[in-house]
Design a protein around this motif. Sequence first.
Motif, PDB file in Angstrom:
ATOM      1  N   LYS A 259       0.820  -1.216   0.000  1.00 46.29           N
ATOM      2  CA  LYS A 259       0.000   0.000   0.000  1.00 46.29           C
ATOM      3  C   LYS A 259       0.850   1.261   0.000  1.00 46.29           C
ATOM      4  CE  LYS A 259      -2.914   2.585   3.238  1.00 46.29           C
ATOM      5  NZ  LYS A 259      -3.522   2.531   4.610  1.00 46.29           N
ATOM      6  N   ASN A 260       1.896   1.276   0.796  1.00 50.00           N
ATOM      7  CA  ASN A 260       2.657   2.511   1.002  1.00 50.00           C
ATOM      8  C   ASN A 260       3.881   2.654   0.114  1.00 50.00           C
ATOM      9  OD1 ASN A 260       1.323   3.847   3.441  1.00 50.00           O
ATOM     10  ND2 ASN A 260       1.572   1.752   4.160  1.00 50.00           N
ATOM     11  N   PHE A 261       4.482   1.532  -0.319  1.00 53.78           N
ATOM     12  CA  PHE A 261       5.715   1.596  -1.104  1.00 53.78           C
ATOM     13  C   PHE A 261       5.583   1.028  -2.511  1.00 53.78           C
ATOM     14  CE2 PHE A 261       7.459   0.834   3.357  1.00 53.78           C
ATOM     15  CZ  PHE A 261       7.673   2.176   3.607  1.00 53.78           C
ATOM     16  N   GLY A 262       4.510   0.297  -2.765  1.00 48.09           N
ATOM     17  CA  GLY A 262       4.339  -0.377  -4.045  1.00 48.09           C
ATOM     18  C   GLY A 262       4.506   0.501  -5.264  1.00 48.09           C
ATOM     19  N   PRO A 263       3.913   1.714  -5.293  1.00 49.26           N
ATOM     20  CA  PRO A 263       4.023   2.566  -6.482  1.00 49.26           C
ATOM     21  C   PRO A 263       5.449   2.937  -6.869  1.00 49.26           C
ATOM     22  CG  PRO A 263       2.241   3.323  -5.078  1.00 49.26           C
ATOM     23  CD  PRO A 263       2.989   2.283  -4.301  1.00 49.26           C
ATOM     24  N   ALA A 264       6.406   2.797  -5.931  1.00 48.52           N
ATOM     25  CA  ALA A 264       7.801   3.140  -6.226  1.00 48.52           C
ATOM     26  C   ALA A 264       8.622   1.913  -6.620  1.00 48.52           C
ATOM     27  CB  ALA A 264       8.440   3.802  -5.006  1.00 48.52           C
ATOM     28  N   ASN A 265       7.946   0.754  -6.751  1.00 49.89           N
ATOM     29  CA  ASN A 265       8.651  -0.495  -7.053  1.00 49.89           C
ATOM     30  C   ASN A 265       9.756  -0.773  -6.034  1.00 49.89           C
ATOM     31  OD1 ASN A 265       7.138  -1.119  -9.432  1.00 49.89           O
ATOM     32  ND2 ASN A 265       8.334   0.411 -10.540  1.00 49.89           N
ATOM     33  N   TYR A 266       9.444  -0.527  -4.781  1.00 47.85           N
ATOM     34  CA  TYR A 266      10.390  -0.719  -3.687  1.00 47.85           C
ATOM     35  C   TYR A 266      10.623  -2.206  -3.457  1.00 47.85           C
ATOM     36  CZ  TYR A 266      12.001  -0.605   1.243  1.00 47.85           C
ATOM     37  OH  TYR A 266      12.700  -0.762   2.421  1.00 47.85           O
ATOM     38  N   GLN A 267      11.860  -2.648  -3.631  1.00 43.00           N
ATOM     39  CA  GLN A 267      12.209  -4.046  -3.431  1.00 43.00           C
ATOM     40  C   GLN A 267      12.556  -4.256  -1.957  1.00 43.00           C
ATOM     41  OE1 GLN A 267      11.868  -6.261  -6.051  1.00 43.00           O
ATOM     42  NE2 GLN A 267      10.994  -4.435  -6.991  1.00 43.00           N
ATOM     43  N   ASN A 268      11.508  -4.333  -1.158  1.00 45.33           N
ATOM     44  CA  ASN A 268      11.726  -4.432   0.287  1.00 45.33           C
ATOM     45  C   ASN A 268      12.234  -5.802   0.687  1.00 45.33           C
ATOM     46  OD1 ASN A 268       8.733  -5.145  -0.341  1.00 45.33           O
ATOM     47  ND2 ASN A 268       9.112  -6.126   1.641  1.00 45.33           N
ATOM     48  N   GLU A 269      12.911  -5.811   1.832  1.00 51.15           N
ATOM     49  CA  GLU A 269      13.319  -7.070   2.438  1.00 51.15           C
ATOM     50  C   GLU A 269      12.065  -7.778   2.967  1.00 51.15           C
ATOM     51  OE1 GLU A 269      16.235  -8.411   2.665  1.00 51.15           O
ATOM     52  OE2 GLU A 269      17.716  -6.829   2.359  1.00 51.15           O
ATOM     53  N   PRO A 270      12.086  -9.102   3.056  1.00 50.81           N
ATOM     54  CA  PRO A 270      10.973  -9.800   3.709  1.00 50.81           C
ATOM     55  C   PRO A 270      10.835  -9.307   5.151  1.00 50.81           C
ATOM     56  CG  PRO A 270      12.431 -11.350   2.595  1.00 50.81           C
ATOM     57  CD  PRO A 270      13.131 -10.029   2.580  1.00 50.81           C
ATOM     58  N   ALA A 271       9.687  -9.534   5.736  1.00 51.02           N
ATOM     59  CA  ALA A 271       9.482  -9.129   7.126  1.00 51.02           C
ATOM     60  C   ALA A 271      10.585  -9.722   8.000  1.00 51.02           C
ATOM     61  CB  ALA A 271       8.126  -9.609   7.606  1.00 51.02           C
ATOM     62  N   PRO A 272      11.235  -8.897   8.803  1.00 56.94           N
ATOM     63  CA  PRO A 272      12.321  -9.424   9.642  1.00 56.94           C
ATOM     64  C   PRO A 272      11.782 -10.316  10.755  1.00 56.94           C
ATOM     65  CG  PRO A 272      11.847  -7.138  10.214  1.00 56.94           C
ATOM     66  CD  PRO A 272      11.021  -7.450   9.001  1.00 56.94           C
ATOM     67  N   GLN A 273      12.649 -11.153  11.280  1.00 54.64           N
ATOM     68  CA  GLN A 273      12.275 -11.959  12.438  1.00 54.64           C
ATOM     69  C   GLN A 273      12.246 -11.048  13.646  1.00 54.64           C
ATOM     70  OE1 GLN A 273      14.688 -15.448  12.997  1.00 54.64           O
ATOM     71  NE2 GLN A 273      13.836 -15.906  15.007  1.00 54.64           N
ATOM     72  N   ILE A 274      11.109 -10.973  14.291  1.00 53.08           N
ATOM     73  CA  ILE A 274      10.948 -10.056  15.411  1.00 53.08           C
ATOM     74  C   ILE A 274      11.946 -10.411  16.519  1.00 53.08           C
ATOM     75  CG2 ILE A 274       9.337  -9.069  17.080  1.00 53.08           C
ATOM     76  CD1 ILE A 274       8.681  -8.577  14.068  1.00 53.08           C
ATOM     77  N   GLY A 275      12.683  -9.416  16.958  1.00 54.94           N
ATOM     78  CA  GLY A 275      13.672  -9.614  18.006  1.00 54.94           C
ATOM     79  C   GLY A 275      15.075  -9.894  17.516  1.00 54.94           C
ATOM     80  N   VAL A 276      15.245 -10.002  16.203  1.00 54.05           N
ATOM     81  CA  VAL A 276      16.563 -10.302  15.633  1.00 54.05           C
ATOM     82  C   VAL A 276      17.086  -9.089  14.852  1.00 54.05           C
ATOM     83  CG1 VAL A 276      17.872 -11.787  14.077  1.00 54.05           C
ATOM     84  CG2 VAL A 276      16.027 -12.752  15.460  1.00 54.05           C
ATOM     85  N   ILE A 277      18.201  -8.523  15.309  1.00 57.62           N
ATOM     86  CA  ILE A 277      18.800  -7.367  14.656  1.00 57.62           C
ATOM     87  C   ILE A 277      19.759  -7.837  13.569  1.00 57.62           C
ATOM     88  CG2 ILE A 277      20.161  -5.260  14.988  1.00 57.62           C
ATOM     89  CD1 ILE A 277      17.485  -5.257  16.455  1.00 57.62           C
ATOM     90  N   VAL A 278      19.643  -7.253  12.388  1.00 64.31           N
ATOM     91  CA  VAL A 278      20.540  -7.567  11.276  1.00 64.31           C
ATOM     92  C   VAL A 278      21.673  -6.555  11.259  1.00 64.31           C
ATOM     93  CG1 VAL A 278      20.758  -7.867   8.781  1.00 64.31           C
ATOM     94  CG2 VAL A 278      18.635  -8.538   9.951  1.00 64.31           C
ATOM     95  N   ASP A 279      22.904  -7.021  11.462  1.00 67.16           N
ATOM     96  CA  ASP A 279      24.059  -6.115  11.506  1.00 67.16           C
ATOM     97  C   ASP A 279      24.460  -5.656  10.090  1.00 67.16           C
ATOM     98  OD1 ASP A 279      24.287  -6.311  14.288  1.00 67.16           O
ATOM     99  OD2 ASP A 279      25.497  -8.131  14.131  1.00 67.16           O
TER     100      ASP A 279
END
Length: 279
Positions: A259-279
């Motif tokens: 809904k919010n990023f689709g029109p920009a063809n934003y290649q988002n990351e999959p939903a992160p695992q809650i509680g896990v920080i990606v360095d």
Amino acid sequence: MNPLRTTRTLVASATAVVLALGTASLAQGAVPADHDDDQITIGIKFDQPGIGLKTPDGTYTGFDVDVATYIAKQLGHEPDQIVWKEAKSADRETMLQRGDVDFIAASYSINDERAEKVDFAGPYLLAHQDVLIRADDDSIKQPSDLNDKRLCSVTGSTSAQNVKDEIAPDAQLQEYGGYSECLTGLENGVIDALTTDDSILAGYAAQEEFKGKFKLGGFELSNENYGIGVQKGSDLKDKINTALEKMVDDGSWDAAVEKNFGPANYQNEPAPQIGVIVD
């Protein structure tokens, strides 16, 4: 001793103690006495399209708004019971410490310095520093192509300086007062690229007046773990994490991204695992 005077003295002393305790509690971020239990107060950005935006008609839109509204619902609050407060970047920790808000969802990257002052639920989005360029510009295909290009970011931002220091030392750094000015310069050819988090760039590019004019470089220059800020030691952290897990599981998270990023063809990351920080 006059009994009446003694009574007055005891009352005055007790009152002073109560006032002192109340002041201390508020200083530690307790909820004010006039807080309506049916309401929840949430800090968001008011000026980031696609993330958190207060529109001219007084409504609120953006990915963070949708995430925060979902969380509030899981905590027992309907949308009309939400009080939105602007959470500028420099004010977020103070707002939480004072108890001005119950939680903050405002493109709030988790880092060690902030985590010393507040707690974070999430992360609920993994963003990356990236660049926005004109859709017809084929001259910037990799980060090193930014050398000799006119690179824009907002005054005081570290994003453009990071590129200049570590990626493209010959980039011509230009700082404007706001992202809208950078976008105008990019559209008019005055600058060649705008840099900040890809989620923020996608939000701007998805605006109706900019559709089809810009594209993301897709360079992933850093990892930005967006978290929900809560007061240090608050039991809301675990409750919000549970709500975020449900949002991912039931598909609401994906729907909010589209809904919010689709029109920009934003290649988002999959939903992160809650509680896990990606360095």
